[in-house]
Design a protein around this motif. Structure first.
Motif, PDB file in Angstrom:
ATOM      1  N   HIS A  64       3.713  -7.887  -5.562  1.00 38.12           N
ATOM      2  CA  HIS A  64       2.444  -7.600  -4.877  1.00 38.12           C
ATOM      3  C   HIS A  64       2.332  -8.455  -3.617  1.00 38.12           C
ATOM      4  O   HIS A  64       2.151  -9.669  -3.700  1.00 38.12           O
ATOM      5  CB  HIS A  64       1.262  -7.896  -5.809  1.00 38.12           C
ATOM      6  CG  HIS A  64      -0.055  -7.484  -5.241  1.00 38.12           C
ATOM      7  ND1 HIS A  64      -0.786  -6.421  -5.740  1.00 38.12           N
ATOM      8  CD2 HIS A  64      -0.786  -7.949  -4.197  1.00 38.12           C
ATOM      9  CE1 HIS A  64      -1.893  -6.282  -5.034  1.00 38.12           C
ATOM     10  NE2 HIS A  64      -1.923  -7.201  -4.093  1.00 38.12           N
ATOM     11  N   HIS A  66       1.207  -8.527   0.856  1.00 46.94           N
ATOM     12  CA  HIS A  66       0.579  -7.915   2.034  1.00 46.94           C
ATOM     13  C   HIS A  66       1.473  -8.209   3.237  1.00 46.94           C
ATOM     14  O   HIS A  66       1.012  -8.556   4.316  1.00 46.94           O
ATOM     15  CB  HIS A  66      -0.841  -8.441   2.202  1.00 46.94           C
ATOM     16  CG  HIS A  66      -1.733  -7.991   1.079  1.00 46.94           C
ATOM     17  ND1 HIS A  66      -2.204  -6.701   0.990  1.00 46.94           N
ATOM     18  CD2 HIS A  66      -2.165  -8.615  -0.040  1.00 46.94           C
ATOM     19  CE1 HIS A  66      -2.916  -6.563  -0.118  1.00 46.94           C
ATOM     20  NE2 HIS A  66      -2.900  -7.717  -0.766  1.00 46.94           N
ATOM     21  N   ASN A  93      -0.234  -2.959  -0.500  1.00 45.51           N
ATOM     22  CA  ASN A  93      -1.087  -3.100  -1.678  1.00 45.51           C
ATOM     23  C   ASN A  93      -2.587  -3.063  -1.380  1.00 45.51           C
ATOM     24  O   ASN A  93      -3.015  -3.212  -0.251  1.00 45.51           O
ATOM     25  CB  ASN A  93      -0.737  -4.403  -2.402  1.00 45.51           C
ATOM     26  CG  ASN A  93       0.463  -4.223  -3.312  1.00 45.51           C
ATOM     27  OD1 ASN A  93       0.371  -3.537  -4.327  1.00 45.51           O
ATOM     28  ND2 ASN A  93       1.594  -4.785  -2.927  1.00 45.51           N
ATOM     29  N   CYS A  94      -3.352  -2.860  -2.454  1.00 46.95           N
ATOM     30  CA  CYS A  94      -4.822  -2.902  -2.416  1.00 46.95           C
ATOM     31  C   CYS A  94      -5.407  -1.843  -1.483  1.00 46.95           C
ATOM     32  O   CYS A  94      -6.486  -2.034  -0.913  1.00 46.95           O
ATOM     33  CB  CYS A  94      -5.323  -4.304  -2.028  1.00 46.95           C
ATOM     34  SG  CYS A  94      -4.712  -5.602  -3.102  1.00 46.95           S
ATOM     35  N   HIS A 268      -2.824  -7.613  -9.543  1.00 48.51           N
ATOM     36  CA  HIS A 268      -3.378  -8.958  -9.782  1.00 48.51           C
ATOM     37  C   HIS A 268      -4.427  -8.949 -10.890  1.00 48.51           C
ATOM     38  O   HIS A 268      -5.597  -9.257 -10.655  1.00 48.51           O
ATOM     39  CB  HIS A 268      -3.946  -9.571  -8.500  1.00 48.51           C
ATOM     40  CG  HIS A 268      -4.737  -8.629  -7.610  1.00 48.51           C
ATOM     41  ND1 HIS A 268      -5.874  -7.998  -8.025  1.00 48.51           N
ATOM     42  CD2 HIS A 268      -4.523  -8.230  -6.330  1.00 48.51           C
ATOM     43  CE1 HIS A 268      -6.336  -7.249  -7.036  1.00 48.51           C
ATOM     44  NE2 HIS A 268      -5.538  -7.358  -5.996  1.00 48.51           N
ATOM     45  N   ASP A 384       0.599 -11.858  -4.184  1.00 46.53           N
ATOM     46  CA  ASP A 384      -0.612 -11.470  -3.450  1.00 46.53           C
ATOM     47  C   ASP A 384      -0.837 -12.404  -2.261  1.00 46.53           C
ATOM     48  O   ASP A 384      -1.971 -12.568  -1.807  1.00 46.53           O
ATOM     49  CB  ASP A 384      -1.845 -11.435  -4.380  1.00 46.53           C
ATOM     50  CG  ASP A 384      -2.969 -10.578  -3.814  1.00 46.53           C
ATOM     51  OD1 ASP A 384      -2.780  -9.919  -2.769  1.00 46.53           O
ATOM     52  OD2 ASP A 384      -4.061 -10.586  -4.411  1.00 46.53           O
TER      53      ASP A 384
HETATM   54 CU    CU Z   1      -3.637  -7.727  -2.731  1.00 50.14          CU
END
Ligand code: CU
Ligand code: ZN
Length: 503
Positions: A64, A66, A93-94, A268, A384
Motif C-alpha cells: 500500500h 502513494h 491507493n485510497c 490499512h 501507506d
Molecule cells: Cu493510503
C-alpha cells in the motif's frame, strides 16, 4: 570447469517467502532471474557475495503506497523504500491515482496527496505506463486506478455529490480502458468527503469493468471507526455484486452461471478512535466469516497513528495531531497542532483551517489492535507512506525494518518467516504475481540481504526520514539497487501490467 552465472550469493540463511522454515543455501542469478538455489559449490558467479550470518529474502513488496509520482522521478525518490529492502510498490491507493487525469487547477483533497495540478498531466493509463518505462526507477510498480481520479474527470470537478448515470458510465469505460492498459484493479477512498457521496451502487457500477477485464477491488473503507463492521460488509458486498454482474443483480437472481466474487483488499485495516479500541476482535472475526465464501485480504502498517490530509471538521480533543505539511504555513510542519493553536491564540479547529491545504498524523489507534491485525494470517504489510510530505509519518522510511526488528525480534509477535511471508509470498499471491515474492529457480531475482540480529527502523515522529539499520543489499530483477555504500543509482524497476487481464 565450473558453471558460470552472473551472481552467486553464498552461505545465506534463506527465508524463502512462503513462510517455510529457514535453511542455509547459495542462490545463483543470471540476467533478471534466479537460476539455482542449493549447495552451489560447482558454480561461479561473475560477482560473488558472501551472505554468511545474514538472511536472504525475496525483495519486499509494499502492498500500500502513494508512490504514483515518486516512481516517476528516478532512483533517489525511492531511497525511503529501497533502504528498507523494498523491490516492488503498489500505487494508486485510497481512490487516489495519478492517471488517468489531467488537471488545470489544484485537485481537491485527498487527491493533492500526490501534488498540485502540475503533476496531473497523464490523460491515460497507457501514458502512465510509458512514462514509467521511459524513465524507470529502482522498484517495480504495480498500479491501480483510483475512483476519485475518475470522479474528478467524469464529474468535471464537482465531486461533492453522487454521480449520475452518464458520469458512472464514463467512469466505467475509463476504468475498463485503464485495466486493458495495465492497471491492476480499482481503488476507492469512500472515507473522504467527496467520495463519501458515492453510493455503494455507484462503486459496484463503476467496478463492473473488473468483471470483464480482471482486477482487484481495494478500498480505504467508508468508516474505520464506529461503523467499521458495516464498512466491512459493504466492501465484501461490492466484491460479490461486481462478481454477479448487472443482469443477475437487477433480476435478483441469487447465483448467476458466471458468478465469481471479485477479490477485495481492505486497505490499512484499523479500528480508529478510543471508543473503538479492542474492536479488531470483532472486525477480524467478521472478515474471517465472510471470507469463507469470497476472497478477502487486508494490509496494515506497524504504527498506532495514521496520516492523511488535514481535516478540521474531524478533529477530536482526544486524538493528538502532528502537522506533516501546509501550503500557507510550511514552517509549522512537524509541530503539534495544539502548540500551534496556542501560539496563534485560536482553537485547534481554527488553526487547522488556517493551515489548509495541509496534512497531518493522527494518533488514533490502540497498539493491541495494531498487533492483533498484523498477526492475523490474512494480513500483509503495506507502509501507506506519503512521500511528498515535508515531515512525513515515519512509516514512509521505517515500516519493513520495524516489523522485522521491533515486532519480530523485540516483541516476538510472530516468527521471522511469517513476517517475511507477509511482505513477500503472501503479497505476491494476493496481487497475482506468480514469479515474484518467493525464492525459487525461475522467479525474478528480487532479493534483500539483511541482518536479522540488527535490522531496525530509526525513523520516528520527530525524525522521520532516517534510514533503517541492518539492510545490507537489495537487488531488483537481478540488478543491485542498494549496497552497503547506499543506493547504486541503477534503475531496473519494471511496470508490472495487470496480471489478471482476461486474455
Ligand atoms: Cu493510503
Ligand atoms: Zn487510505
Amino acid at each position: 570447469m565450473p558453471l558460470r552465472c552472473d551472481l552467486v550469493i553464498r552461505h545465506a540463511t534463506i527465508i524463502d517467502g512462503t513462510g517455510a522454515p529457514r535453511y542455509r543455501a547459495d542462490v545463483a542469478v543470471t540476467g533478471d532471474r534466479i537460476v539455482s538455489v542449493g549447495d552451489l559449490g560447482g558454480m561461479s558467479g561473475a560477482e560473488e557475495v558472501d551472505g554468511m550470518g545474514l538472511a536472504l529474502a525475496p525483495g519486499f513488496i509494499d502492498a500500500h503506497t502513494h508512490d504514483d509520482r515518486a516512481v516517476l522521478c528516478g532512483p533517489q525518490c525511492q531511497h525511503c523504500k529501497v533502504s528498507q529492502g523494498v523491490t516492488t510498490v503498489v500505487v494508486g491507493n485510497c481512490g487516489v491515482s495519478l492517471a488517468p487525469l489531467r488537471m488545470s487547477r489544484r485537485p481537491p483533497p485527498p487527491l493533492d496527496l500526490l501534488g498540485d495540478e502540475s503533476w496531473f498531466t497523464l490523460g491515460s493509463f497507457a501514458e502512465y505506463g510509458e512514462a514509467l518505462e521511459k524513465r524507470p526507477t529502482n522498484v517495480n510498480t504495480l498500479a491501480f486506478c483510483g475512483h476519485m481520479s475518475l470522479r474528478v474527470e467524469a464529474m468535471e470537478g464537482d465531486v461533492y455529490r453522487a454521480a449520475n448515470d452518464r458520469e458512472i458510465g464514463a467512469m466505467q469505460a475509463r476504468l475498463a480502458e485503464a485495466l486493458q492498459q495495465g492497471a491492476a484493479g480499482f481503488t476507492t477512498g469512500l472515507y473522504y468527503a467527496p467520495n463519501a457521496q458515492a453510493t455503494t451502487d455507484e462503486v459496484v457500477a463503476v467496478g463492473e469493468a473488473l468483471r470483464a477485464h480482471g482486477g482487484i477491488y481495494m478500498t480505504h473503507m467508508r468508516d474505520e471507526s464506529d461503523q467499521v463492521l458495516d464498512s466491512i460488509r459493504e466492501t465484501l458486498r461490492i466484491g460479490r455484486d461486481i462478481g454477479r454482474g448487472a443482469k443477475d443483480r437487477d433480476s435478483g437472481r441469487e447465483t448467476g452461471a458466471a458468478e465469481r466474487p471479485v477479490e477485495v483488499i481492505i486497505s490499512h485495516h484499523k479500528c480508529a478512535m478510543p471508543e473503538n479500541f479492542g474492536r479488531s476482535r470483532e472486525t477480524l472475526a467478521l472478515i474471517d466469516s465472510l471470507g469463507q465464501d469470497q476472497p478477502v485480504a487486508f494490509d496494515v502498517y506497524p504504527y498506532p497513528a495514521g496520516s492523511t490530509v488535514m481535516m478540521p471538521e474531524r478533529l477530536r480533543q482526544d486524538v493528538p495531531v502532528q502537522i506533516t505539511w501546509s501550503v500557507p504555513h510550511p514552517e509549522q510542519a512537524g509541530r503539534d497542532l495544539d502548540d500551534v493553536a496556542r501560539e496563534w491564540g485560536m482553537t485547534r479547529k481554527a488553526a487547522a483551517e488556517k493551515l489548509l491545504p495541509a496534512g497531518a498524523i493522527y494518533f488514533q489507534m490502540d497498539e493491541a489492535d495494531v498487533r492483533r491485525i498484523m498477526a492475523h494470517p490474512r494480513s500483509m504489510i503495506g507502509s501507506d507512506g506519503i512521500p511528498h510530505d515535508a515531515v512525513p509519518h515515519p512509516r514512509l522510511w521505517g515500516t519493513f525494518p520495524r516489523v522485522l526488528g521491533h515486532y519480530v525480534r523485540e516483541v516476538g509477535l510472530f516468527s521471522l518467516e511469517t513476517a517475511v511471508h507477509k511482505m513477500t509470498g503472501r503479497t505476491a499471491a494476493i496481487f497475482g504475481l506468480p514469479d515474484r515474492g518467493t525464492i525459487r529457480p525461475g522467479n525474478f531475482a528480487d532479493l534483500v540481504l539483511f541482518d536479522p540480529a540488527t535490522v531496525a527502523d530509526r525513523a520516528t515522529y520527530k525524525t522521520p526520514t532516517l534510514t533503517s539499520l541492518g539492510i545490507h543489499r537489495v537487488w531488483a530483477n537481478g540488478v543491485a539497487t542498494l549496497t552497503e555504500a547506499g543506493l547504486t543509482g541503477a534503475a531496473p524497476g519494471r511496470f508490472i501490467r495487470n496480471p489478471r487481464l482476461a486474455a
